[in-house]
Design a protein around this motif. Structure first.
Motif, PDB file in Angstrom:
ATOM      1  N   ALA A 252      20.677   4.534  74.322  1.00  0.00           N
ATOM      2  CA  ALA A 252      21.708   5.459  73.842  1.00  0.00           C
ATOM      3  C   ALA A 252      22.467   4.859  72.666  1.00  0.00           C
ATOM      4  CB  ALA A 252      22.668   5.798  74.984  1.00  0.00           C
ATOM      5  N   ASP A 253      22.814   3.578  72.779  1.00  0.00           N
ATOM      6  CA  ASP A 253      23.528   2.929  71.670  1.00  0.00           C
ATOM      7  C   ASP A 253      22.641   2.841  70.428  1.00  0.00           C
ATOM      8  OD1 ASP A 253      26.166   2.293  72.635  1.00  0.00           O
ATOM      9  OD2 ASP A 253      25.227   0.878  74.012  1.00  0.00           O
ATOM     10  N   PHE A 254      21.385   2.499  70.641  1.00  0.00           N
ATOM     11  CA  PHE A 254      20.456   2.379  69.514  1.00  0.00           C
ATOM     12  C   PHE A 254      20.241   3.729  68.837  1.00  0.00           C
ATOM     13  CE2 PHE A 254      16.145   2.743  67.863  1.00  0.00           C
ATOM     14  CZ  PHE A 254      16.116   1.694  66.960  1.00  0.00           C
ATOM     15  N   HIS A 255      20.050   4.746  69.655  1.00  0.00           N
ATOM     16  CA  HIS A 255      19.751   6.089  69.122  1.00  0.00           C
ATOM     17  C   HIS A 255      20.902   6.603  68.250  1.00  0.00           C
ATOM     18  CE1 HIS A 255      17.825   9.985  69.031  1.00  0.00           C
ATOM     19  NE2 HIS A 255      18.955  10.552  69.421  1.00  0.00           N
ATOM     20  N   ARG A 256      22.124   6.431  68.735  1.00  0.00           N
ATOM     21  CA  ARG A 256      23.269   6.874  67.938  1.00  0.00           C
ATOM     22  C   ARG A 256      23.291   6.151  66.596  1.00  0.00           C
ATOM     23  NH1 ARG A 256      27.126   5.242  71.002  1.00  0.00           N
ATOM     24  NH2 ARG A 256      26.770   3.238  70.056  1.00  0.00           N
ATOM     25  N   ASN A 257      23.054   4.849  66.627  1.00  0.00           N
ATOM     26  CA  ASN A 257      23.121   4.074  65.387  1.00  0.00           C
ATOM     27  C   ASN A 257      21.948   4.392  64.455  1.00  0.00           C
ATOM     28  OD1 ASN A 257      25.312   2.992  66.623  1.00  0.00           O
ATOM     29  ND2 ASN A 257      24.455   0.959  66.946  1.00  0.00           N
ATOM     30  N   LEU A 258      20.787   4.714  65.048  1.00  0.00           N
ATOM     31  CA  LEU A 258      19.623   5.070  64.217  1.00  0.00           C
ATOM     32  C   LEU A 258      19.937   6.334  63.409  1.00  0.00           C
ATOM     33  CD1 LEU A 258      16.538   4.374  63.712  1.00  0.00           C
ATOM     34  CD2 LEU A 258      16.039   6.142  65.406  1.00  0.00           C
ATOM     35  N   LEU A 259      20.566   7.284  64.036  1.00  0.00           N
ATOM     36  CA  LEU A 259      20.849   8.544  63.341  1.00  0.00           C
ATOM     37  C   LEU A 259      22.094   8.440  62.456  1.00  0.00           C
ATOM     38  CD1 LEU A 259      20.016  11.225  66.069  1.00  0.00           C
ATOM     39  CD2 LEU A 259      18.519  10.182  64.384  1.00  0.00           C
ATOM     40  N   GLY A 260      23.109   7.703  62.916  1.00  0.00           N
ATOM     41  CA  GLY A 260      24.385   7.689  62.195  1.00  0.00           C
ATOM     42  C   GLY A 260      24.623   6.420  61.397  1.00  0.00           C
ATOM     43  N   GLY A 261      23.811   5.397  61.645  1.00  0.00           N
ATOM     44  CA  GLY A 261      23.998   4.116  60.963  1.00  0.00           C
ATOM     45  C   GLY A 261      24.881   3.183  61.762  1.00  0.00           C
TER      46      GLY A 261
END
Ligand code: AFP
Length: 337
Positions: A252-261
């Motif tokens: 979940a943390d990775f996914h948010r950062n992948l999309l939002g930086g």
């Protein structure tokens, strides 16, 4: 974002076939593995969705109303993947976070040219409180002789992955994968029961907004790690402060950062000198996806995908996300400032 019309959608199956046709030499085996994983993901998603309803939470040895032994969701997810994948004839062996040793393909099934490693349900302690969890997978080409796979097939550096991906069971279920030609995201349409292309060719921003780290470990970090976190927070005046977001589910943390930086970090600390997260089936797949999206991943000293693994359940520190933010980690960790 892809706009689907009422009569035209791009399913994951169609997308995988289209990608495969770009490789005239492709046998279709890898595509088959990805379909089977998508099916397993749908089965796990349906169990995760029922988690608050069905009595499948709690201890592995709890009993249901029929007096049968019930399984915890991570054990169940493990079984779902093993059973979705073992008979396809495409794999030589598997390895899972849930199992100590390499999982052989039973003798009565055919064996294939690939090894599959996975974490069936990462962040599973979050299930009870309705926080997103995920499945992570890595596919490697078999490198040993003979038809049965072995530990040697599993212990390959991450740059050798031929496919990697994750599924996030969040407000919607999404599957993101890469076969080395960009990272692509699919959202599960619960009415159709199909993963539909929603995020083709994901690109992570060069610098991000979010810092994901568990700073409860600050007292156990080395001085360079503390300096790095001060930098990300803008406390040393050398950059703008990032926002902190930490769910405690790496996917979940990775996914948010992948999309939002942004950057996800699990640095070593005195209690866990090797970090907590597993190299082969947690960090390598996410590092592969991140690089394919234009980001980067290091273990603090080197490119994560070049780490030579020595054991199946090896742990590693990780700093993964926007390239500019990972470059800062590389610099501060090396020079301490
Ligand atoms: P669980 O599967 O035990 O919930 O652990 C989740 C995890 O492996 C990863 O998804 C999180 O990012 C990380 O551990 C959280 O660990 P800390 O609680 O030490 O921050």
């Amino acid at each position: 974002m892809v706009r689907h019309t009422a009569t035209s959608v791009v399913t994951i199956e169609r997308y995988i076939i289209e990608q495969e046709s770009l490789h005239p030499a492709a046998t279709g085996e890898l595509s088959g593995i990805l379909y089977d994983l998508a099916l397993a993901a749908k089965m796990i998603a349906s169990k995760v969705r029922q988690a608050g309803l069905a009595d499948i939470l709690g201890a592995t040895h709890s009993r249901n109303v029929q007096g049968e032994e019930q399984e915890k969701l991570d054990v169940l997810a493990n079984e779902i993947i093993v059973k979705a994948m073992d008979h396809s004839g495409r794999l030589c062996a598997m390895a899972s976070e849930e199992e100590t040793d390499v999982i052989p393909i039973p003798d009565h099934f055919k064996r294939g040219a690939y090894a599959l490693l996975f974490d069936p349900l990462d962040g599973s302690s979050n299930i009870d409180v309705n926080v997103p969890v995920g499945t992570i997978f890595s596919v490697l080409r078999k490198v040993t002789a003979g038809s049965h796979g072995s530990l040697v097939d599993m212990l390959q550096p991450g740059f050798k992955q031929v496919a990697a991906g994750y599924v996030i069971y969040g407000s919607s279920t999404m599957l993101v994968y890469s076969t080395g030609q960009g990272a692509h995201g699919f959202t599960l349409d619960p009415l159709l029961g199909e993963f539909l292309l929603s995020h083709p060719d994901i690109r992570i921003p060069e610098h991000g907004r979010y810092l994901s780290v568990n700073d409860a470990y600050e007292q156990h970090w080395s001085e360079p790690v503390r300096a790095l976190m001060r930098r990300y927070r803008g406390l040393d005046g050398k950059r703008e402060a990032m926002n902190v977001r930490y769910v405690g589910s790496m996917v979940a943390d990775f996914h948010r950062n992948l999309l939002g930086g942004g950057i996800f970090a699990y640095p070593p600390n005195t209690k866990r000198p090797e970090g907590k997260l597993r190299l082969l089936y947690e960090c390598n797949p996410l590092a592969f996806i991140c690089e394919q999206a234009g980001g980067a991943a290091i273990d603090g000293q080197q490119r994560l995908l070049e780490v030579e693994p020595t054991s199946l359940h090896q742990r590693t520190p990780i700093y993964v996300g926007s390239k500019g933010d990972v470059d800062i980690a590389r610099e501060v960790l090396e020079h301490g400032r």
